[in-house]
Design a protein around this motif. Structure first.
Motif, PDB file in Angstrom:
ATOM      1  N   PRO A 215       0.835  -1.207   0.000  1.00 52.00           N
ATOM      2  CA  PRO A 215       0.000   0.000   0.000  1.00 52.00           C
ATOM      3  C   PRO A 215       0.867   1.253   0.000  1.00 52.00           C
ATOM      4  O   PRO A 215       1.946   1.276   0.588  1.00 52.00           O
ATOM      5  CB  PRO A 215      -0.803  -0.130   1.293  1.00 52.00           C
ATOM      6  N   GLU A 216       0.382   2.293  -0.662  1.00 54.32           N
ATOM      7  CA  GLU A 216       1.114   3.555  -0.713  1.00 54.32           C
ATOM      8  C   GLU A 216       0.485   4.616   0.173  1.00 54.32           C
ATOM      9  O   GLU A 216       1.164   5.546   0.612  1.00 54.32           O
ATOM     10  CB  GLU A 216       1.190   4.053  -2.157  1.00 54.32           C
ATOM     11  N   ALA A 217      -0.797   4.507   0.449  1.00 55.97           N
ATOM     12  CA  ALA A 217      -1.485   5.503   1.269  1.00 55.97           C
ATOM     13  C   ALA A 217      -1.195   5.283   2.750  1.00 55.97           C
ATOM     14  O   ALA A 217      -0.800   4.198   3.168  1.00 55.97           O
ATOM     15  CB  ALA A 217      -2.987   5.431   1.009  1.00 55.97           C
ATOM     16  N   ALA A 218      -1.387   6.317   3.525  1.00 58.43           N
ATOM     17  CA  ALA A 218      -1.246   6.223   4.987  1.00 58.43           C
ATOM     18  C   ALA A 218      -2.618   6.003   5.610  1.00 58.43           C
ATOM     19  O   ALA A 218      -3.657   6.280   4.996  1.00 58.43           O
ATOM     20  CB  ALA A 218      -0.623   7.500   5.538  1.00 58.43           C
ATOM     21  N   ALA A 219      -2.617   5.483   6.817  1.00 61.14           N
ATOM     22  CA  ALA A 219      -3.881   5.265   7.516  1.00 61.14           C
ATOM     23  C   ALA A 219      -4.497   6.594   7.928  1.00 61.14           C
ATOM     24  O   ALA A 219      -3.794   7.529   8.320  1.00 61.14           O
ATOM     25  CB  ALA A 219      -3.653   4.390   8.740  1.00 61.14           C
ATOM     26  N   THR A 220      -5.807   6.655   7.836  1.00 59.82           N
ATOM     27  CA  THR A 220      -6.541   7.825   8.314  1.00 59.82           C
ATOM     28  C   THR A 220      -6.942   7.639   9.768  1.00 59.82           C
ATOM     29  O   THR A 220      -6.916   8.579  10.565  1.00 59.82           O
ATOM     30  CB  THR A 220      -7.799   8.054   7.450  1.00 59.82           C
ATOM     31  N   VAL A 221      -7.308   6.415  10.118  1.00 54.18           N
ATOM     32  CA  VAL A 221      -7.669   6.080  11.496  1.00 54.18           C
ATOM     33  C   VAL A 221      -6.810   4.902  11.939  1.00 54.18           C
ATOM     34  O   VAL A 221      -6.716   3.897  11.222  1.00 54.18           O
ATOM     35  CB  VAL A 221      -9.165   5.692  11.620  1.00 54.18           C
ATOM     36  N   VAL A 222      -6.169   5.034  13.100  1.00 52.78           N
ATOM     37  CA  VAL A 222      -5.404   3.939  13.684  1.00 52.78           C
ATOM     38  C   VAL A 222      -6.007   3.616  15.047  1.00 52.78           C
ATOM     39  O   VAL A 222      -6.086   4.491  15.916  1.00 52.78           O
ATOM     40  CB  VAL A 222      -3.911   4.298  13.842  1.00 52.78           C
ATOM     41  N   ALA A 223      -6.455   2.376  15.207  1.00 49.51           N
ATOM     42  CA  ALA A 223      -7.044   1.913  16.465  1.00 49.51           C
ATOM     43  C   ALA A 223      -6.446   0.552  16.782  1.00 49.51           C
ATOM     44  O   ALA A 223      -6.637  -0.382  16.006  1.00 49.51           O
ATOM     45  CB  ALA A 223      -8.567   1.824  16.355  1.00 49.51           C
ATOM     46  N   PRO A 224      -5.711   0.415  17.890  1.00 51.15           N
ATOM     47  CA  PRO A 224      -4.960  -0.827  18.153  1.00 51.15           C
ATOM     48  C   PRO A 224      -5.805  -1.982  18.677  1.00 51.15           C
ATOM     49  O   PRO A 224      -5.391  -2.716  19.563  1.00 51.15           O
ATOM     50  CB  PRO A 224      -3.925  -0.384  19.193  1.00 51.15           C
ATOM     51  N   ASP A 225      -6.988  -2.149  18.126  1.00 46.85           N
ATOM     52  CA  ASP A 225      -7.863  -3.263  18.482  1.00 46.85           C
ATOM     53  C   ASP A 225      -8.762  -3.502  17.279  1.00 46.85           C
ATOM     54  O   ASP A 225      -9.443  -2.576  16.813  1.00 46.85           O
ATOM     55  CB  ASP A 225      -8.694  -2.939  19.727  1.00 46.85           C
ATOM     56  N   LEU A 226      -8.779  -4.725  16.768  1.00 37.14           N
ATOM     57  CA  LEU A 226      -9.558  -5.001  15.561  1.00 37.14           C
ATOM     58  C   LEU A 226     -11.048  -4.769  15.762  1.00 37.14           C
ATOM     59  O   LEU A 226     -11.764  -4.443  14.815  1.00 37.14           O
ATOM     60  CB  LEU A 226      -9.314  -6.438  15.100  1.00 37.14           C
ATOM     61  N   ARG A 227     -11.521  -4.924  16.981  1.00 37.49           N
ATOM     62  CA  ARG A 227     -12.940  -4.657  17.240  1.00 37.49           C
ATOM     63  C   ARG A 227     -13.247  -3.175  17.061  1.00 37.49           C
ATOM     64  O   ARG A 227     -14.305  -2.803  16.552  1.00 37.49           O
ATOM     65  CB  ARG A 227     -13.308  -5.134  18.641  1.00 37.49           C
ATOM     66  N   ALA A 228     -12.302  -2.316  17.458  1.00 34.47           N
ATOM     67  CA  ALA A 228     -12.470  -0.874  17.252  1.00 34.47           C
ATOM     68  C   ALA A 228     -12.403  -0.538  15.763  1.00 34.47           C
ATOM     69  O   ALA A 228     -13.157   0.318  15.276  1.00 34.47           O
ATOM     70  CB  ALA A 228     -11.393  -0.110  18.022  1.00 34.47           C
ATOM     71  N   VAL A 229     -11.524  -1.211  15.037  1.00 33.06           N
ATOM     72  CA  VAL A 229     -11.439  -1.007  13.586  1.00 33.06           C
ATOM     73  C   VAL A 229     -12.769  -1.363  12.934  1.00 33.06           C
ATOM     74  O   VAL A 229     -13.285  -0.621  12.086  1.00 33.06           O
ATOM     75  CB  VAL A 229     -10.297  -1.851  12.991  1.00 33.06           C
ATOM     76  N   LEU A 230     -13.347  -2.487  13.332  1.00 32.39           N
ATOM     77  CA  LEU A 230     -14.641  -2.904  12.780  1.00 32.39           C
ATOM     78  C   LEU A 230     -15.710  -1.858  13.045  1.00 32.39           C
ATOM     79  O   LEU A 230     -16.489  -1.514  12.140  1.00 32.39           O
ATOM     80  CB  LEU A 230     -15.052  -4.248  13.387  1.00 32.39           C
ATOM     81  N   GLU A 231     -15.765  -1.344  14.264  1.00 32.85           N
ATOM     82  CA  GLU A 231     -16.795  -0.357  14.587  1.00 32.85           C
ATOM     83  C   GLU A 231     -16.601   0.924  13.793  1.00 32.85           C
ATOM     84  O   GLU A 231     -17.578   1.560  13.371  1.00 32.85           O
ATOM     85  CB  GLU A 231     -16.787  -0.068  16.090  1.00 32.85           C
ATOM     86  N   CYS A 232     -15.344   1.319  13.573  1.00 34.66           N
ATOM     87  CA  CYS A 232     -15.084   2.511  12.759  1.00 34.66           C
ATOM     88  C   CYS A 232     -15.560   2.307  11.326  1.00 34.66           C
ATOM     89  O   CYS A 232     -16.168   3.203  10.723  1.00 34.66           O
ATOM     90  CB  CYS A 232     -13.587   2.834  12.774  1.00 34.66           C
ATOM     91  N   VAL A 233     -15.269   1.128  10.780  1.00 33.11           N
ATOM     92  CA  VAL A 233     -15.705   0.836   9.414  1.00 33.11           C
ATOM     93  C   VAL A 233     -17.223   0.798   9.339  1.00 33.11           C
ATOM     94  O   VAL A 233     -17.838   1.354   8.409  1.00 33.11           O
ATOM     95  CB  VAL A 233     -15.104  -0.508   8.943  1.00 33.11           C
ATOM     96  N   ARG A 234     -17.849   0.165  10.313  1.00 38.08           N
ATOM     97  CA  ARG A 234     -19.309   0.068  10.308  1.00 38.08           C
ATOM     98  C   ARG A 234     -19.946   1.458  10.399  1.00 38.08           C
ATOM     99  O   ARG A 234     -21.021   1.696   9.827  1.00 38.08           O
ATOM    100  CB  ARG A 234     -19.762  -0.809  11.482  1.00 38.08           C
ATOM    101  N   ALA A 235     -19.262   2.387  11.085  1.00 32.93           N
ATOM    102  CA  ALA A 235     -19.783   3.750  11.223  1.00 32.93           C
ATOM    103  C   ALA A 235     -19.452   4.629  10.028  1.00 32.93           C
ATOM    104  O   ALA A 235     -19.867   5.797   9.988  1.00 32.93           O
ATOM    105  CB  ALA A 235     -19.225   4.381  12.491  1.00 32.93           C
ATOM    106  N   GLY A 236     -18.690   4.080   9.053  1.00 30.77           N
ATOM    107  CA  GLY A 236     -18.434   4.825   7.830  1.00 30.77           C
ATOM    108  C   GLY A 236     -17.104   5.540   7.767  1.00 30.77           C
ATOM    109  O   GLY A 236     -16.917   6.432   6.933  1.00 30.77           O
ATOM    110  N   ALA A 237     -16.137   5.156   8.624  1.00 32.19           N
ATOM    111  CA  ALA A 237     -14.854   5.859   8.653  1.00 32.19           C
ATOM    112  C   ALA A 237     -13.973   5.537   7.457  1.00 32.19           C
ATOM    113  O   ALA A 237     -13.051   6.296   7.158  1.00 32.19           O
ATOM    114  CB  ALA A 237     -14.105   5.521   9.951  1.00 32.19           C
ATOM    115  N   GLY A 238     -14.220   4.432   6.764  1.00 29.38           N
ATOM    116  CA  GLY A 238     -13.375   4.080   5.627  1.00 29.38           C
ATOM    117  C   GLY A 238     -13.391   2.595   5.379  1.00 29.38           C
ATOM    118  O   GLY A 238     -14.338   1.892   5.727  1.00 29.38           O
ATOM    119  N   LEU A 239     -12.306   2.090   4.786  1.00 30.23           N
ATOM    120  CA  LEU A 239     -12.226   0.657   4.514  1.00 30.23           C
ATOM    121  C   LEU A 239     -11.115   0.043   5.357  1.00 30.23           C
ATOM    122  O   LEU A 239     -10.206   0.720   5.831  1.00 30.23           O
ATOM    123  CB  LEU A 239     -12.029   0.376   3.022  1.00 30.23           C
ATOM    124  N   ALA A 240     -11.214  -1.279   5.557  1.00 28.62           N
ATOM    125  CA  ALA A 240     -10.249  -1.986   6.400  1.00 28.62           C
ATOM    126  C   ALA A 240     -10.114  -3.415   5.907  1.00 28.62           C
ATOM    127  O   ALA A 240     -10.953  -3.923   5.153  1.00 28.62           O
ATOM    128  CB  ALA A 240     -10.691  -1.976   7.861  1.00 28.62           C
TER     129      ALA A 240
END
Length: 298
Positions: A215-240
């Motif tokens: 990947p060439e892009a940088a992360a927009t959201v960093v959350a050190p727990d996959l459950r938090a990543v899932l909730e961010c994606v479900r809320a529309g923060a981006g893709l994961a």
């Protein structure tokens, strides 16, 4: 021959270090050194080569370990069985990433609690730290995606974890699956990335396996727990990129969408890791076996 000396010898042989063996045995490092020297005097042969960092066995040491370790482990199993018959309880200390422990490991081990077992967990994502803790005797069982090397640990493959590229329906509607297959990451340019670390470990593994490019892009959201990543994606923060076991529910309910279903999905293998010889402990062997049987349905 003194069984205590042999026990110390096997611990050093497996640990590759007097200091590490001392921690596992609950002895001081000088006491371990003294016991090994005593055994070497009795045998009239050196058992270890002393190195700047730890020790390596001599040919005589390897031969002695090969002959004696199975018998010492068998004696330990007998002792453990007698303690269990007498009603003695043992606490099982488990370590691993929080998501996998919470959603897979602990539910599988929960029935053991009703059988008198006691569990303690350490939720830690860093594989090196958990393996160091296992080596030092802080944990009995580690669940990790890192396959350890050396004689100190015994690793057993537990299951494979499939990774899925997901996004909320809003973002998924902007991605053409055919373009994603043909053009790769360029088809998702401009969509925010949600990850567990700045180094993009999950995107890097997925991009490399599916698109043959990092990947060439940088992360927009960093959350050190996959459950938090899932909730961010479900809320529309981006893709994961997420394990399928973690996001299967939201996928089936349409809360998130899999952007691509590659013919060969990226996989990651989970391992059960114990100190070599540790499965002679009845409570540890029982938990180990239960996890292996449960993983068939994962």
């Amino acid at each position: 021959m003194d069984l205590a000396l042999l026990r110390t010898f096997i611990a050093v042989h497996r640990a590759g270090s007097f200091t590490r063996a001392a921690a596992l045995l609950g002895l001081s490092q000088p006491a371990v050194t003294s016991q090994i020297r005593t055994l070497e005097r009795q045998l009239g042969r050196p058992l270890f080569h002393r190195r700047p960092r730890g020790v390596t066995p001599t040919a005589v040491g390897d031969e002695l370990a090969h002959k004696t370790a199975p018998h010492l482990d068998a004696l330990l199993r007998i002792t453990e069985a007698e303690q269990e018959a007498a009603g003695a309880s043992r606490t099982l200390h488990i370590a691993g990433p929080p998501e996998f422990l919470c959603l897979r490991v602990l539910p599988a081990l929960a029935p053991l609690v009703g059988q008198g077992h006691t569990l303690r967990t350490t939720l830690r994502a860093d594989a090196e730290e958990t393996l160091d803790g296992l080596a030092a005797g802080h944990h009995d069982l580690v669940v990790t995606t890192a396959h350890p090397r050396g004689g100190l640990f015994t690793a057993t493959a537990l299951c494979d974890e499939e990774h899925v590229l997901v996004a909320a329906p809003y973002w998924a509607a902007l991605v053409d699956p055919d373009q994603l297959r043909d053009k790769g990451p360029a088809a998702v340019d401009g969509i925010p990335l949600v990850e567990v670390h700045e180094s993009l470990p999950l995107f890097t593994r997925y991009w490399t396996a599916v698109f043959d490019t990092p990947p060439e892009a940088a992360a927009t959201v960093v959350a050190p727990d996959l459950r938090a990543v899932l909730e961010c994606v479900r809320a529309g923060a981006g893709l994961a990129v997420l394990p399928r076991y973690l996001c299967q529910g939201p996928l089936s309910r349409g809360e998130i969408v899999a952007l691509l279903e590659p013919p060969v999905p990226p996989l990651r293998t989970w391992f059960l890791v114990v100190r070599t010889g540790g499965l002679a402990l009845a409570h540890l062997a029982r938990a180990h076996d239960r996890l292996l049987r449960a993983s068939v349905h994962w």
